[in-house]
Design an enzyme around this catalytic site. Structure first.
Site, PDB file in Angstrom:
ATOM      1  CG  ASP A 240     -17.419 -36.539 -26.302  1.00 24.00           C
ATOM      2  OD1 ASP A 240     -18.619 -36.583 -25.874  1.00 24.00           O
ATOM      3  OD2 ASP A 240     -17.098 -35.799 -27.053  1.00 24.00           O
TER       4      ASP A 240
ATOM      5  CG  ASP B  74     -19.115 -29.822 -22.217  1.00 29.66           C
ATOM      6  OD1 ASP B  74     -19.789 -30.625 -22.575  1.00 29.66           O
ATOM      7  OD2 ASP B  74     -18.216 -28.939 -23.153  1.00 29.66           O
TER       8      ASP B  74
ATOM      9  CD  GLU C  36     -21.508 -31.808 -27.807  1.00 29.25           C
ATOM     10  OE1 GLU C  36     -22.130 -30.732 -27.981  1.00 29.25           O
ATOM     11  OE2 GLU C  36     -20.332 -31.916 -27.019  1.00 29.25           O
TER      12      GLU C  36
ATOM     13  CG  ASP D 185     -23.573 -30.166 -23.514  1.00 30.00           C
ATOM     14  OD1 ASP D 185     -22.459 -29.802 -22.889  1.00 30.00           O
ATOM     15  OD2 ASP D 185     -23.225 -30.559 -24.757  1.00 30.00           O
TER      16      ASP D 185
END
Length: 417
Positions: A85, A146, A179, A203
């Site tokens: 996501d 991200d 997340e 990340d």
């Protein structure tokens, strides 16, 4: 296709699928298009020869690349968990990446039509990448590095390993949704399908960043039920829930807010307030790297609510506290620290100077570490996550890929018979 082209080609395909998570959805995945990306990734994993590839009811993708080491030789079982996501910060959910080739310094026009710029006055770090190709958005959305740059990283690494038949032990890859909503996808994982000795997330953030210390994180909700009355007869009767909440906020320490803290200093942040004449609800986040200080912050909120009950005895006052994720560092032990050691060795192999950072936030690894799978994090190379000025220097991204490959190579080289 070289590594740079492979990373970029994959990222462009993945970014074209709008997977912005939705806090109001109340389900996992929160965006049905996360299924679309999950199925795309599952198909590519099958084509590369991975086993056990499946997409479950929560759009979680499980897969395994079985060891190709000689029989009787065993390497550490490693894994990667990467989220699909992108974050909702009020911008467009649709991402349109573009590449600034051979950046020569100065401001970057992201969108000529809308006059949106990435300005060096606001983001001077961009000028550290003069001469590099830089991936940016069109200014109307986040870039989505991200964490789709990490998806491209892992998928490119798998493609290289399988096509070159490079030695490797068992590798498990899991892609998760949501997340950005508090590790909701990772919380739905079936850990019997992720039997690893340790794992990694990719990340955030710039070249060399290593994270194995994150916040302890929790949520708090204060609910105040007042007493309604007409203004003509309110004396001694009316209890205004908004004013009661105001009293609660005044008891909080203004020095313990995000705008007043840095590094390892924790905070309490006010998120939302919904109120009417009969009820007010205040939501908060609680954060601290230190477990004891984290618990102390939660206790302060409880004591403040207790004082409110004393001061406003006719009001109904309830406070609810819940833990969201924990500090990865608290899960580090002598018997599992090897996962962190491999990461630093991989950075050295890739010629990258480590920048160990205590993250003022969390990753899926924060939850996985609590569940017994130590999961440190390393850099994608991108800057300005959760912003329309997010940018990704290609050379840093390629170094992130080199780290991924180095971890695979190092664990194979250290296999034992």
């Amino acid at each position: 296709m070289d590594k740079k082209a492979a990373l970029l080609e994959r990222f462009m395909r993945y970014a074209a699928i709008s997977t912005q998570s939705n806090l109001k959805a109340g389900c996992v995945p929160s965006n049905p298009r996360e299924f679309e990306l999950a199925e795309m990734l599952a198909g590519e994993l099958r084509e590369m020869g991975l086993e056990g590839v499946e997409v479950d009811e929560h759009a979680i993708v499980y897969s395994k690349l079985p060891s190709n080491l000689p029989e009787g030789t065993k390497a550490p079982v490693i894994g990667w968990v990467v989220h699909m996501d992108t974050v909702d910060v009020g911008l467009s959910p649709d991402v349109h990446p573009q590449v600034v080739k051979n950046y020569q310094g100065g401001d970057i026009c992201l969108n000529k039509e809308k006059d949106i710029w990435l300005k060096t006055a606001e983001h001077p770090e961009i000028e550290r990448y003069v001469g590099d190709d830089i991936v940016v958005s069109d200014g109307t959305s986040v870039l989505g590095a991200d964490d789709k740059s990490a998806i491209a990283n892992v998928m490119t690494a798998l493609s290289i390993v399988t096509s070159q038949n490079r030695p490797h032990g068992d590798i498990h890859i899991v892609f998760v949704p949501d997340e950005e909503l508090g590790e909701q996808g990772a919380r739905k994982m079936d850990f019997s399908k992720f039997p690893v000795d340790f794992a990694y997330t990719i990340d955030c953030c710039e070249l060399g960043e290593v994270v194995w210390e994150t916040f302890n994180a929790g949520n708090a909700k204060l609910t105040v039920k007042g007493v309604t009355a007409h203004p003509m007869s309110s004396k001694g009767v009316l209890v205004n829930p908004i004013l009661v909440v105001h009293d609660f906020i005044n008891m909080l320490d203004r020095a313990e807010t995000p705008e007043c803290t840095e590094n390892r200093e924790g905070f309490v942040v006010l998120k939302t307030m919904q109120a009417n004449p009969s009820q007010a609800v205040l939501t908060m986040k609680v954060r601290d790297h230190n477990k004891a200080l984290y618990e102390r912050k939660k206790e302060k909120l409880v004591r403040a609510a207790e004082y409110l009950r004393f001061r406003h005895p006719k009001a109904g006052i309830e406070i609810e506290l819940s833990d969201s994720y924990a500090n990865i560092a608290d899960a580090v032990r002598d018997d599992n620290r090897v996962g962190i050691d491999y990461l630093y060795d991989a950075l050295a192999t890739a010629g990258v100077e480590p920048k160990t950072t205590a993250m003022r936030g969390g990753t899926d690894g924060s939850y996985l570490s609590v569940k017994g799978i130590l999961t440190p994090n390393y850099f994608t190379g991108a800057h300005n996550f959760h912003s329309n000025c997010e940018f990704l220097p290609m050379k840093s991204w390629e170094k992130s890929l080199e780290v991924t490959l180095a971890i695979i190579d190092l664990t194979a080289k250290n296999a034992r018979g």
